[in-house]
Design a protein around this motif. Structure first.
Motif, PDB file in Angstrom:
ATOM      1  N   ARG A  73      16.593  -2.270  -2.897  1.00 16.80           N
ATOM      2  CA  ARG A  73      17.219  -0.979  -3.192  1.00 16.80           C
ATOM      3  C   ARG A  73      16.181   0.039  -3.675  1.00 16.80           C
ATOM      4  O   ARG A  73      16.224   1.209  -3.282  1.00 16.80           O
ATOM      5  CB  ARG A  73      18.302  -1.155  -4.259  1.00 16.80           C
ATOM      6  N   LEU A  74      15.258  -0.401  -4.523  1.00 16.77           N
ATOM      7  CA  LEU A  74      14.244   0.527  -5.024  1.00 16.77           C
ATOM      8  C   LEU A  74      13.298   0.948  -3.904  1.00 16.77           C
ATOM      9  O   LEU A  74      12.879   2.113  -3.844  1.00 16.77           O
ATOM     10  CB  LEU A  74      13.465  -0.114  -6.181  1.00 16.77           C
ATOM     11  N   ASP A  75      12.977   0.031  -3.005  1.00 14.17           N
ATOM     12  CA  ASP A  75      12.115   0.381  -1.868  1.00 14.17           C
ATOM     13  C   ASP A  75      12.781   1.437  -0.994  1.00 14.17           C
ATOM     14  O   ASP A  75      12.120   2.369  -0.526  1.00 14.17           O
ATOM     15  CB  ASP A  75      11.807  -0.870  -1.054  1.00 14.17           C
TER      16      ASP A  75
ATOM     17  N   GLY B  81       0.344   5.497  -6.577  1.00 15.72           N
ATOM     18  CA  GLY B  81       0.152   4.735  -5.345  1.00 15.72           C
ATOM     19  C   GLY B  81       0.277   3.243  -5.554  1.00 15.72           C
ATOM     20  O   GLY B  81       0.861   2.536  -4.728  1.00 15.72           O
ATOM     21  N   ALA B  82      -0.281   2.733  -6.653  1.00 18.60           N
ATOM     22  CA  ALA B  82      -0.218   1.297  -6.921  1.00 18.60           C
ATOM     23  C   ALA B  82       1.212   0.836  -7.186  1.00 18.60           C
ATOM     24  O   ALA B  82       1.629  -0.239  -6.718  1.00 18.60           O
ATOM     25  CB  ALA B  82      -1.119   0.954  -8.106  1.00 18.60           C
ATOM     26  N   LEU B  83       1.976   1.626  -7.924  1.00 21.40           N
ATOM     27  CA  LEU B  83       3.371   1.265  -8.188  1.00 21.40           C
ATOM     28  C   LEU B  83       4.182   1.276  -6.888  1.00 21.40           C
ATOM     29  O   LEU B  83       5.013   0.389  -6.669  1.00 21.40           O
ATOM     30  CB  LEU B  83       3.986   2.222  -9.205  1.00 21.40           C
ATOM     31  N   TYR B  84       3.937   2.264  -6.027  1.00 26.93           N
ATOM     32  CA  TYR B  84       4.626   2.262  -4.731  1.00 26.93           C
ATOM     33  C   TYR B  84       4.279   0.995  -3.960  1.00 26.93           C
ATOM     34  O   TYR B  84       5.165   0.331  -3.389  1.00 26.93           O
ATOM     35  CB  TYR B  84       4.261   3.488  -3.889  1.00 26.93           C
ATOM     36  N   LYS B  85       3.004   0.645  -3.935  1.00 23.45           N
ATOM     37  CA  LYS B  85       2.583  -0.529  -3.156  1.00 23.45           C
ATOM     38  C   LYS B  85       3.212  -1.801  -3.703  1.00 23.45           C
ATOM     39  O   LYS B  85       3.568  -2.707  -2.940  1.00 23.45           O
ATOM     40  CB  LYS B  85       1.061  -0.640  -3.176  1.00 23.45           C
ATOM     41  N   ALA B  86       3.371  -1.879  -5.005  1.00 28.52           N
ATOM     42  CA  ALA B  86       4.019  -3.048  -5.603  1.00 28.52           C
ATOM     43  C   ALA B  86       5.469  -3.142  -5.164  1.00 28.52           C
ATOM     44  O   ALA B  86       5.968  -4.223  -4.817  1.00 28.52           O
ATOM     45  CB  ALA B  86       3.922  -2.968  -7.126  1.00 28.52           C
ATOM     46  N   ILE B  87       6.175  -2.013  -5.171  1.00 30.41           N
ATOM     47  CA  ILE B  87       7.586  -1.999  -4.745  1.00 30.41           C
ATOM     48  C   ILE B  87       7.710  -2.376  -3.275  1.00 30.41           C
ATOM     49  O   ILE B  87       8.552  -3.194  -2.885  1.00 30.41           O
ATOM     50  CB  ILE B  87       8.199  -0.610  -5.003  1.00 30.41           C
ATOM     51  N   ASN B  88       6.864  -1.789  -2.437  1.00 27.97           N
ATOM     52  CA  ASN B  88       6.927  -2.043  -1.006  1.00 27.97           C
ATOM     53  C   ASN B  88       6.573  -3.488  -0.670  1.00 27.97           C
ATOM     54  O   ASN B  88       7.192  -4.107   0.204  1.00 27.97           O
ATOM     55  CB  ASN B  88       5.993  -1.073  -0.283  1.00 27.97           C
TER      56      ASN B  88
END
Length: 333
Positions: free
Chosen positions: A212-214, A183-190
């Protein structure tokens, strides 16, 4: 117990279920925000610092620097969240799940999104256009002064739909896959995408990797969010699950975003509305495809109908997580 919350899907789903329940009930308390800030603000400061140091030179150098900056961000966030998970695990199985549930409750935004969108409808009813424009400016990037009542309401419903995907379903998906680190890695990307993933002279090259990663990490959640909205339509009087399905099949791919069209088309079809379409963000005109083939004249009542569908979809997400955790527990015991 040290790594079970990372390696066993039933545990990550239990953590997710706790997080969704806590966040729906309490949100992120203002007192806690004033005292400690929020994970998004911490991540945002890191993104800003990296950009200030790296976003210089020509286009090729900026693109490479943005990729390096993103990798540094993800390694940092991943290391901190894995360390926090390992520390929580030392408390024992049940306390660890509770601690991680509390930590993960800061990542989805069910309650705050509902409250922000609800205030748009309330302000329109109480104060007219001035109030609606003020409240909608808190959740969308377009110029609110150019919006009439229908435009304000469509913008609020579009924001609700898109943020249901990337603000609730996506962090839930990645928490379910990887616990707090996921979850934290997703939030960083977003967060990186929202800050630097823009097609502007400053960010077009530097934010390329983040954008692109988002797009990639939001792909599963955007499809799942559309399914949840369709399912919610079956349970809400006056909503059309068939209309939602038709709109998704016909219109989701017309959106300029590879992901936002899925929940927006589902919501538009379910409510008999037309969303997205040509619109203006500041000085930029976006000639986007229409989602849905219903009426474009939306009002505060339509915002409230969208919020009712959203609440049902959030409940279905929680139910799906709970059922998944129970099934996996039985299968893996």
């Amino acid at each position: 117990m040290t790594w079970t919350v990372l390696s066993h899907p039933p545990d990550t789903l239990v953590v997710l279920g706790l997080a969704l329940a806590i966040e729906a009930a309490a949100g992120y308390p203002d007192r806690l925000y004033r005292a400690l800030g929020h994970p998004v603000t911490w991540i945002g400061r890191a993104i800003g610092g990296l950009e200030g140091a790296l976003n210089t030179g020509g286009e090729g150098r900026r693109r490479a620097a943005g990729t390096v900056g993103l990798l540094v961000l993800l390694v940092t966030v991943g290391s901190v969240s894995i360390g926090a998970t390992a520390l929580a695990a030392t408390a024992g199985p049940l306390p660890a799940l509770l601690l991680l549930g509390l930590a993960c409750a800061s990542l989805p935004a069910q309650r705050s999104l509902h409250d922000h969108v609800s205030r748009v409808a309330s302000a329109l009813r109480a104060e007219g256009l001035a109030g609606g424009r003020r409240e909608v400016s808190m959740i969308v990037g377009r110029n609110p002064e150019s919006l009439d009542e229908a435009g304000i309401c469509r913008a609020a419903i579009e924001s609700l739909s898109e943020n249901f995907s990337d603000g609730i379903v996506a962090p839930a998906f990645w928490i379910g896959i990887g616990g707090l680190p996921g979850g934290a890695l997703y939030k960083a990307i977003n967060t990186a995408d929202s800050m630097i993933g823009h097609r502007t002279p400053r960010h077009n090259a530097y934010g390329w990797a983040s954008a692109r990663l988002d797009d990639l990490v939001n792909l599963p959640a955007s499809r799942l969010s559309a399914v949840l909205i369709v399912a919610a339509s079956l349970l809400h009087p006056g909503a059309s699950a068939a209309g939602a399905c038709r709109a998704v099949r016909r219109d989701a791919g017309k959106h300029r975003s590879p992901n936002a069209g899925w929940p927006e088309a589902a919501m538009a079809g379910a409510l008999g509305l037309r969303l997205a379409g040509p619109r203006r963000y500041g000085t930029e005109f976006v000639d986007d495809g229409w989602m849905g083939d219903g009426r474009a004249e939306a009002g505060p009542r339509d915002v409230e109908r969208a919020l009712a569908l959203y609440r049902i979809a959030c409940a279905l997400l929680f139910g799906l997580v709970t059922l998944g955790a129970l099934i996996l527990k039985v299968v893996l015991i």
